[in-house]
Design an enzyme around this catalytic site. Structure first.
Site, short mmCIF file in Angstrom:
data_model
loop_
_atom_site.label_atom_id
_atom_site.label_comp_id
_atom_site.label_asym_id
_atom_site.label_seq_id
_atom_site.Cartn_x
_atom_site.Cartn_y
_atom_site.Cartn_z
N ASN A 1 10.51 4.80 3.64
CA ASN A 1 9.61 3.64 3.58
C ASN A 1 10.34 2.57 2.76
OD1 ASN A 1 7.60 1.77 3.10
ND2 ASN A 1 6.36 3.12 1.79
N LYS B 1 9.49 -0.44 2.17
CA LYS B 1 8.61 -1.41 1.50
C LYS B 1 9.15 -2.83 1.72
CE LYS B 1 7.33 2.30 -1.55
NZ LYS B 1 6.89 2.76 -2.86
N HIS C 1 -1.06 3.27 2.78
CA HIS C 1 -0.20 3.52 1.62
C HIS C 1 -0.93 3.07 0.35
CE1 HIS C 1 3.10 3.21 -1.23
NE2 HIS C 1 3.74 4.06 -0.47
N GLU D 1 -0.05 1.45 -2.09
CA GLU D 1 0.17 0.03 -2.47
C GLU D 1 -0.73 -0.89 -1.65
OE1 GLU D 1 4.42 0.18 -2.03
OE2 GLU D 1 4.53 1.46 -3.80
N GLU E 1 0.84 11.52 -1.57
CA GLU E 1 1.63 10.77 -2.54
C GLU E 1 0.81 10.51 -3.81
OE1 GLU E 1 4.93 8.49 -0.34
OE2 GLU E 1 3.17 7.22 -0.31
N GLY F 1 7.68 5.69 -7.30
CA GLY F 1 8.57 4.69 -7.90
C GLY F 1 8.75 4.85 -9.40
N SER G 1 9.03 9.73 -5.69
CA SER G 1 10.30 10.02 -6.37
C SER G 1 11.06 11.20 -5.77
CB SER G 1 10.06 10.22 -7.87
OG SER G 1 9.48 9.04 -8.44
P1 PGA Z 1 9.30 6.43 -4.11
O1 PGA Z 1 8.17 5.87 -3.11
O2 PGA Z 1 10.11 7.45 -3.35
O3 PGA Z 1 10.11 5.23 -4.49
O4 PGA Z 1 8.59 7.03 -5.27
C1 PGA Z 1 7.51 6.73 -2.22
C2 PGA Z 1 6.49 5.98 -1.39
O5 PGA Z 1 5.80 5.09 -1.93
O6 PGA Z 1 6.33 6.24 -0.18
#
Ligand code: PGA
Length: 250
Positions: free
Chosen positions: A9, A11, A95, A97, A167, A173, A212
């Protein structure tokens, strides 16, 4: 057997030129991998280029979001019809976010999931708890609600084709992934929740872990009984690290 599925992803990262560079390298790095389903979800503006570049490769393409309507006065949005015409195959829905910064609700997630199936896009539905919810022991309630609402009204066949990404928001992140055991506990619980309404489909649907995931920890997650893959953010922005995650997936 459920085929492992690793998706990146991106983003809001990568211009068309940068996407071109990443995919050109990634294609060669993962070209001989057959036992893992590999995909990338670039920003909407990169999709056309990435679909073109991944044609005749083993890399699938997904979008990060879409509206639930086919067309209309929704400034700034894109529709399933547009994505399908481009040759996009997957769509990330809900997601954290999107839920957090754009106030996406479980009801909207459900509408988008239904629209995805109407237009033959495969949904990757994201669920997960915040740190506060985990501390208050609300993880199970939170994901159960999200799953029940997201799958409302779907047929068993549709559920079996769905991908769910667990998640935990506190692991996204932050560099602080959930432990493999912690992740698998929730992922198994998600399968149990799906099993209540869709017993057969619950054994077919694939559940990813996200938060992560890196080349050094993917093996631990994949060794768990119910984790079928990963949704990778930061580590998917670099061809070598994403390819290493795919290669370390067993
Ligand atoms: P990350 O993000 O691997 O940077 O933690 C995962 C995601 O939001 O899908």
């Amino acid at each position: 057997m459920r085929k492992p599925i690793i998706f990146g992803n991106w983003k809001m990262n990568k211009t068309v030129k940068e996407a071109n560079e990443l995919i050109s390298l990634l294609k060669t790095l993962v070209s001989d991998i057959k036992d893992v389903e590999i995909g990338v979800c670039p920003p909407a503006i990169d999709l056309q280029e990435v679909v073109k570049l991944t044609k005749d490769s083993n890399i699938k393409v997904g979008a990060q979001n879409m509206h639930w309507e086919k067309s209309g006065a929704y400034t700034g949005d894109i529709s399933a019809v547009m994505l399908k015409e481009l040759g996009v195959e997957y769509i990330i829905i809900g997601h954290s976010e999107r839920r957090e910064y754009y106030n996406e609700t479980d009801q909207e997630v459900n509408k988008k999931v239904k629209t995805a199936f109407e237009h033959k896009l495969k949904p990757i539905i994201c669920v997960g708890e915040s740190l506060e919810e985990r501390k208050e022991n609300k993880t199970k309630d939170k994901v159960k609600n999200q799953i029940k609402n997201a799958l409302k009204g779907l047929t068993a066949n549709q559920v079996s084709q769905t991908v769910i990404a667990y998640e935990p928001i506190w692991a996204i992140g932050t560099g602080e992934s959930a432990s493999a055991k912690q992740a698998n506990q929730v992922v198994s619980y998600i399968r149990d929740v799906v099993n209540l309404d869709y017993p057969e489909a619950s054994q077919k649907l694939r559940i990813q872990y996200g938060g992560s995931v890196k080349p050094h920890n993917i093996e631990e997650f994949m060794a768990e009984s119910d984790i079928d893959g990963a949704l990778v953010g930061g580590a998917s922005l670099e061809a070598n690290s994403f390819a290493d995650i795919v290669k370390n997936t067993k």
